[in-house]
Design a protein around this motif. Structure first.
Motif, PDB file in Angstrom:
ATOM      1  N   SER A  54      79.201  98.630  76.354  1.00 26.03           N
ATOM      2  CA  SER A  54      79.848  97.839  75.769  1.00 26.03           C
ATOM      3  C   SER A  54      80.931  99.016  75.027  1.00 26.03           C
ATOM      4  O   SER A  54      82.093  98.171  75.254  1.00 26.03           O
ATOM      5  CB  SER A  54      78.713  97.664  74.101  1.00 26.03           C
ATOM      6  OG  SER A  54      79.399  97.163  73.126  1.00 26.03           O
ATOM      7  N   THR A  55      80.876 100.599  74.985  1.00 28.91           N
ATOM      8  CA  THR A  55      81.869 101.064  74.395  1.00 28.91           C
ATOM      9  C   THR A  55      82.786 101.254  75.055  1.00 28.91           C
ATOM     10  O   THR A  55      84.196 101.231  74.782  1.00 28.91           O
ATOM     11  CB  THR A  55      80.911 102.091  74.164  1.00 28.91           C
ATOM     12  OG1 THR A  55      80.184 101.881  72.600  1.00 28.91           O
ATOM     13  CG2 THR A  55      81.661 102.666  73.250  1.00 28.91           C
ATOM     14  N   LEU A  56      82.532 101.183  76.462  1.00 29.51           N
ATOM     15  CA  LEU A  56      83.152 102.154  77.424  1.00 29.51           C
ATOM     16  C   LEU A  56      84.155 100.735  77.748  1.00 29.51           C
ATOM     17  O   LEU A  56      85.310 100.652  78.151  1.00 29.51           O
ATOM     18  CB  LEU A  56      83.098 102.647  79.011  1.00 29.51           C
ATOM     19  CG  LEU A  56      82.234 103.315  78.301  1.00 29.51           C
ATOM     20  CD1 LEU A  56      81.091 103.976  80.073  1.00 29.51           C
ATOM     21  CD2 LEU A  56      82.558 105.093  78.214  1.00 29.51           C
ATOM     22  N   LEU A  57      83.749  99.641  77.491  1.00 31.38           N
ATOM     23  CA  LEU A  57      84.606  98.244  77.630  1.00 31.38           C
ATOM     24  C   LEU A  57      85.684  98.248  76.703  1.00 31.38           C
ATOM     25  O   LEU A  57      86.320  97.814  77.139  1.00 31.38           O
ATOM     26  CB  LEU A  57      83.701  97.081  77.573  1.00 31.38           C
ATOM     27  CG  LEU A  57      82.522  97.022  79.403  1.00 31.38           C
ATOM     28  CD1 LEU A  57      81.593  95.603  78.823  1.00 31.38           C
ATOM     29  CD2 LEU A  57      83.556  96.495  80.316  1.00 31.38           C
ATOM     30  N   GLN A  58      84.862  98.242  75.769  1.00 25.96           N
ATOM     31  CA  GLN A  58      86.067  97.908  74.536  1.00 25.96           C
ATOM     32  C   GLN A  58      87.143  99.107  74.811  1.00 25.96           C
ATOM     33  O   GLN A  58      88.216  98.405  74.029  1.00 25.96           O
ATOM     34  CB  GLN A  58      85.503  98.524  73.317  1.00 25.96           C
ATOM     35  CG  GLN A  58      84.255  97.142  72.597  1.00 25.96           C
ATOM     36  CD  GLN A  58      83.139  97.346  72.198  1.00 25.96           C
ATOM     37  OE1 GLN A  58      83.347  98.610  71.204  1.00 25.96           O
ATOM     38  NE2 GLN A  58      82.549  96.982  71.251  1.00 25.96           N
ATOM     39  N   LYS A  59      86.780 100.498  75.133  1.00 28.40           N
ATOM     40  CA  LYS A  59      87.515 101.285  74.847  1.00 28.40           C
ATOM     41  C   LYS A  59      88.277 101.291  76.424  1.00 28.40           C
ATOM     42  O   LYS A  59      89.573 101.868  76.642  1.00 28.40           O
ATOM     43  CB  LYS A  59      87.267 102.394  75.465  1.00 28.40           C
ATOM     44  CG  LYS A  59      86.460 103.484  73.964  1.00 28.40           C
ATOM     45  CD  LYS A  59      86.151 104.949  74.668  1.00 28.40           C
ATOM     46  CE  LYS A  59      85.930 104.910  73.011  1.00 28.40           C
ATOM     47  NZ  LYS A  59      85.322 106.413  72.795  1.00 28.40           N
ATOM     48  N   GLY A  60      88.502 100.496  77.018  1.00 28.15           N
ATOM     49  CA  GLY A  60      88.880  99.505  78.413  1.00 28.15           C
ATOM     50  C   GLY A  60      88.675 100.750  79.992  1.00 28.15           C
ATOM     51  O   GLY A  60      89.279 100.872  80.892  1.00 28.15           O
ATOM     52  N   TRP A  61      87.482 101.444  79.594  1.00 23.76           N
ATOM     53  CA  TRP A  61      87.693 102.533  80.511  1.00 23.76           C
ATOM     54  C   TRP A  61      86.730 102.494  81.480  1.00 23.76           C
ATOM     55  O   TRP A  61      86.697 102.841  82.603  1.00 23.76           O
ATOM     56  CB  TRP A  61      86.870 104.248  79.667  1.00 23.76           C
ATOM     57  CG  TRP A  61      87.017 104.709  79.132  1.00 23.76           C
ATOM     58  CD1 TRP A  61      88.859 104.460  78.327  1.00 23.76           C
ATOM     59  CD2 TRP A  61      86.928 105.831  78.423  1.00 23.76           C
ATOM     60  NE1 TRP A  61      88.758 105.282  77.234  1.00 23.76           N
ATOM     61  CE2 TRP A  61      87.297 106.208  77.506  1.00 23.76           C
ATOM     62  CE3 TRP A  61      85.937 106.262  78.210  1.00 23.76           C
ATOM     63  CZ2 TRP A  61      87.739 107.034  76.436  1.00 23.76           C
ATOM     64  CZ3 TRP A  61      85.878 107.638  77.170  1.00 23.76           C
ATOM     65  CH2 TRP A  61      86.450 107.916  76.287  1.00 23.76           C
ATOM     66  N   ILE A  78      85.269 101.638  87.109  1.00 27.73           N
ATOM     67  CA  ILE A  78      85.918 102.072  86.061  1.00 27.73           C
ATOM     68  C   ILE A  78      87.700 101.568  86.405  1.00 27.73           C
ATOM     69  O   ILE A  78      87.327 101.173  87.883  1.00 27.73           O
ATOM     70  CB  ILE A  78      86.059 104.073  86.577  1.00 27.73           C
ATOM     71  CG1 ILE A  78      86.046 104.954  85.473  1.00 27.73           C
ATOM     72  CG2 ILE A  78      86.587 103.723  87.978  1.00 27.73           C
ATOM     73  CD1 ILE A  78      85.401 106.077  86.163  1.00 27.73           C
ATOM     74  N   SER A  79      88.326 102.221  85.507  1.00 32.95           N
ATOM     75  CA  SER A  79      89.491 101.659  85.337  1.00 32.95           C
ATOM     76  C   SER A  79      89.909 102.870  85.512  1.00 32.95           C
ATOM     77  O   SER A  79      89.748 103.947  85.477  1.00 32.95           O
ATOM     78  CB  SER A  79      89.760 101.052  83.721  1.00 32.95           C
ATOM     79  OG  SER A  79      89.585 101.916  83.733  1.00 32.95           O
ATOM     80  N   SER A  80      91.478 102.565  85.868  1.00 36.19           N
ATOM     81  CA  SER A  80      92.247 103.831  85.460  1.00 36.19           C
ATOM     82  C   SER A  80      92.598 104.282  84.738  1.00 36.19           C
ATOM     83  O   SER A  80      92.842 105.271  84.682  1.00 36.19           O
ATOM     84  CB  SER A  80      93.896 102.978  86.124  1.00 36.19           C
ATOM     85  OG  SER A  80      94.513 102.426  84.798  1.00 36.19           O
ATOM     86  N   ILE A  81      92.509 103.883  83.484  1.00 36.18           N
ATOM     87  CA  ILE A  81      92.567 104.663  82.255  1.00 36.18           C
ATOM     88  C   ILE A  81      90.878 105.271  82.969  1.00 36.18           C
ATOM     89  O   ILE A  81      90.830 106.720  82.056  1.00 36.18           O
ATOM     90  CB  ILE A  81      92.321 104.180  80.634  1.00 36.18           C
ATOM     91  CG1 ILE A  81      92.831 103.206  81.290  1.00 36.18           C
ATOM     92  CG2 ILE A  81      91.568 104.745  79.578  1.00 36.18           C
ATOM     93  CD1 ILE A  81      93.534 102.016  79.165  1.00 36.18           C
ATOM     94  N   GLY A  82      89.563 105.305  82.854  1.00 35.46           N
ATOM     95  CA  GLY A  82      88.321 106.000  83.233  1.00 35.46           C
ATOM     96  C   GLY A  82      88.614 107.030  83.889  1.00 35.46           C
ATOM     97  O   GLY A  82      88.928 107.605  83.324  1.00 35.46           O
TER      98      GLY A  82
END
Length: 108
Positions: A54-61, A78-82
């Motif tokens: 949930s936290t990682l989704l909110q951060k966009g990671w 994982i996203s590019s930010i992650g």
């Protein structure tokens, strides 16, 4: 580019969750992958995992992948930010290791 908020030290759980999501996985798959990557040392409870997701989704990671609307299993990746966050953490850990070896010695 990663902001200051994203260059903080990661917990082991978050670090391993992000690493495991270099390939799309659902929650249980993440739990298994983390346990495998850490040779059984890190075992994530469901509450810990889903709180972190949930936290990682909110951060966009990480991002949730579109899936079958009839399935309860959601896959994440994982996203590019992650990926930038992981690279920063690897560099931070490398610096810690180098500094420790310079003081203590490399023959531990």
């Amino acid at each position: 580019m990663v902001s200051n908020n994203e260059s903080i030290a990661l917990t082991e759980a978050v670090y391993y969750i992000l690493l495991s999501l270099y390939e799309p996985l659902h929650g249980y798959g993440v739990m298994q992958k983390v346990e495998g990557l850490s040779s059984g040392r890190v075992k994530l409870a469901a509450g810990t995992l889903y709180g972190a997701i949930s936290t990682l989704l909110q951060k966009g990671w990480i991002c949730a992948l579109p899936g079958d609307t009839n399935s309860r299993k959601k896959e994440y990746e994982i996203s590019s930010i992650g990926k930038s966050v992981i690279n920063n953490e690897i560099n931070r850990l490398r610096e810690l290791l180098t500094n420790g070896e310079q003081i203590v010695g490399g023959d531990l």
